[in-house]
Design an enzyme around this catalytic site. Structure first.
Site, mmCIF file in Angstrom:
data_model
loop_
_atom_site.group_PDB
_atom_site.id
_atom_site.type_symbol
_atom_site.label_atom_id
_atom_site.label_comp_id
_atom_site.label_asym_id
_atom_site.label_seq_id
_atom_site.Cartn_x
_atom_site.Cartn_y
_atom_site.Cartn_z
ATOM 1 N N LYS A 152 39.119 -11.321 -35.522
ATOM 2 C CA LYS A 152 38.976 -11.189 -36.984
ATOM 3 C C LYS A 152 39.562 -9.896 -37.509
ATOM 4 O O LYS A 152 40.130 -9.872 -38.593
ATOM 5 C CB LYS A 152 37.517 -11.351 -37.394
ATOM 6 C CG LYS A 152 36.618 -10.224 -36.959
ATOM 7 C CD LYS A 152 35.170 -10.476 -37.384
ATOM 8 C CE LYS A 152 34.323 -9.292 -37.006
ATOM 9 N NZ LYS A 152 33.002 -9.680 -36.505
ATOM 10 N N ARG A 184 20.485 -9.559 -38.844
ATOM 11 C CA ARG A 184 21.536 -10.299 -39.543
ATOM 12 C C ARG A 184 21.270 -11.761 -39.201
ATOM 13 O O ARG A 184 20.169 -12.230 -39.472
ATOM 14 C CB ARG A 184 22.943 -9.796 -39.149
ATOM 15 C CG ARG A 184 23.981 -10.151 -40.229
ATOM 16 C CD ARG A 184 25.381 -9.628 -39.912
ATOM 17 N NE ARG A 184 26.010 -10.329 -38.804
ATOM 18 C CZ ARG A 184 27.226 -10.058 -38.349
ATOM 19 N NH1 ARG A 184 27.940 -9.088 -38.880
ATOM 20 N NH2 ARG A 184 27.727 -10.746 -37.350
HETATM 21 C C1 LIG Z 1 32.772 -9.309 -35.298
HETATM 22 C C2 LIG Z 1 31.850 -9.970 -34.364
HETATM 23 C C3 LIG Z 1 31.902 -9.660 -33.007
HETATM 24 C C4 LIG Z 1 32.847 -8.632 -32.427
HETATM 25 O O1 LIG Z 1 32.432 -7.352 -32.769
HETATM 26 P P1 LIG Z 1 33.166 -6.041 -32.186
HETATM 27 O O2 LIG Z 1 32.273 -4.940 -32.611
HETATM 28 O O3 LIG Z 1 34.503 -5.988 -32.819
HETATM 29 O O4 LIG Z 1 33.234 -6.207 -30.716
HETATM 30 C C5 LIG Z 1 31.030 -10.336 -32.165
HETATM 31 N N1 LIG Z 1 30.150 -11.244 -32.638
HETATM 32 C C6 LIG Z 1 30.064 -11.570 -33.951
HETATM 33 C C7 LIG Z 1 29.070 -12.581 -34.384
HETATM 34 C C8 LIG Z 1 30.910 -10.942 -34.866
HETATM 35 O O5 LIG Z 1 30.832 -11.263 -36.147
#
Ligand SMILES: *Cc1c(COP(=O)(O)O)cnc(C)c1O
Length: 352
Positions: A36, A131
């Site tokens: 993302k 969350r």
């Molecule tokens: C963005 C996201 C991740 C990855 O997070 P990082 O801190 O970039 O490793 C993992 N799980 C979910 C649900 C996310 O939204």
């Protein structure tokens, strides 16, 4: 070359992905590559696959579509719970999704059946970060309901920490996740494909864990791209922290006072700026601004100081750098700066 641009070193990203796959793999944990923050860039996605990852995850269906349309072949996981209105798009673009609402899962089931697809569900469990996630006490009831839905398969459970509440993954909450997985598997006669333990904040827990329990998967973004864990933003030994470089170009360079003069009101973004009088200084303006990047997340690679920014300009104290019109200034980016820079159509992407 065009400016502003972001230079992306695929060799460094690949090195980081392989190193993390080995590090987590040594304890039986598989790495899911999160795309993302790079806006589902197909070139980067392919680099992750070539580095040995097999599942790619993104929070947006548009980013998953972007990778699929470019011919990237992987298992795709939708990270953010689909909206009800996105349920059909979700089953079409993702093989797996993270979920915490039964109404959404029912809708996914309906569209999976309609399209003759099998969609995997990972149920998210709330373990304190507040969350997404089901409260642990509600899980068994939901699993019971899920078993009657066609077109979907309960592939596991997962949790997300250190995102909203800043809660650290530790032996207690990770042990809790393992225990919940074991209980559900026994009670319902299931074997979960995924017990998905978290994100780049999981590193310290991993390093200190002698037993990772049932956790067999993590979803990593920042650790791969920026080489840092996300609880304290410490560099991970052996990883590159400079795979991404943002370049801005100087459009004005002059010696001016350091203190604005005249009546002080609000700046372009509604705040009242404060400046320190340092006498006359060499000030350079770069043609890049808040429409391109989160300026507070930039660290210059040379000895200049960011004094302020507006939509289209960054003003720096050029110190002794002798910056002239046309010169380029390179910056490191934080995760928060990388996200909009990769998304902005104004920032050229230069893969190398
Ligand atoms: C963005 C996201 C991740 C990855 O997070 P990082 O801190 O970039 O490793 C993992 N799980 C979910 C649900 C996310 O939204």
């Amino acid at each position: 070359m065009p400016t502003p641009r972001i230079e992306i070193d695929l060799t460094k990203i690949s090195h980081n992905a392989r190193a993390l796959k080995d590090l987590f793999g040594a304890k039986g944990i598989d790495v899911v590559g999160v795309t993302k923050v790079v806006c589902g860039s197909p070139v980067i996605a392919q680099t992750l696959l070539d580095s040995g990852l097999t599942i790619l995850a993104d929070s947006r269906t548009a980013n998953l579509d972007r990778m699929r349309d470019a011919g990237v072949e992987a298992q795709f996981l939708l990270l953010r719970t689909p909206t009800l209105s996105q349920a059909e798009a979700a089953v079409l673009c993702a093989d797996i999704s993270l979920n915490s609402e039964i109404s959404v899962v029912r809708r996914l089931s309906r569209f999976a059946v309609a399209h003759h697809l099998r969609h995997k569900i990972i149920l998210m469990v709330e373990l304190g970060d507040l969350r997404e996630g089901l409260m642990p006490a509600d899980l068994a009831g939901i699993v019971e309901e899920l078993r009657d839905l066609e077109g979907i398969e309960l592939a596991g459970i997962g949790t997300n920490l250190a995102c909203l509440g800043g809660i650290s993954p530790d032996h207690e909450n990770m042990g809790g996740l393992s225990a919940i997985a074991g209980d559900l598997e026994r009670r319902f006669g299931l074997t979960f494909e995924f017990v998905s333990g978290g994100n780049s904040a999981s590193l310290a827990w991993l390093m200190s864990a002698t037993n990772v329990g049932r956790v067999n998967s993590v979803r990593l973004g920042e650790a791969i791209y920026l080489g840092r864990e996300t609880l304290h933003r410490e560099p991970i030994p052996g990883l590159f922290t400079d795979a991404f470089t943002l370049i801005g170009e100087v459009i004005e360079s002059k010696t001016k006072p350091s203190l604005p003069y005249g009546q002080v009101g609000q700046d372009a973004f509604g705040t009242t700026p404060a400046f320190r009088d340092q006498g006359p200084m060499r000030r350079a303006i770069l043609a890049i601004g808040l429409q391109d990047v989160l300026v507070s997340g930039l660290t210059p690679r040379i000895d200049v100081e960011v004094l302020g920014a507006s939509s289209d300009h960054i003003v720096v104290n050029a110190r002794e750098q002798g910056l002239e019109v046309g010169d380029e200034v390179a910056f490191d980016l934080s995760y928060g700066a990388l996200l909009p820079a990769m998304t902005s159509p104004y920032v050229a992407k230069e893969y190398r």
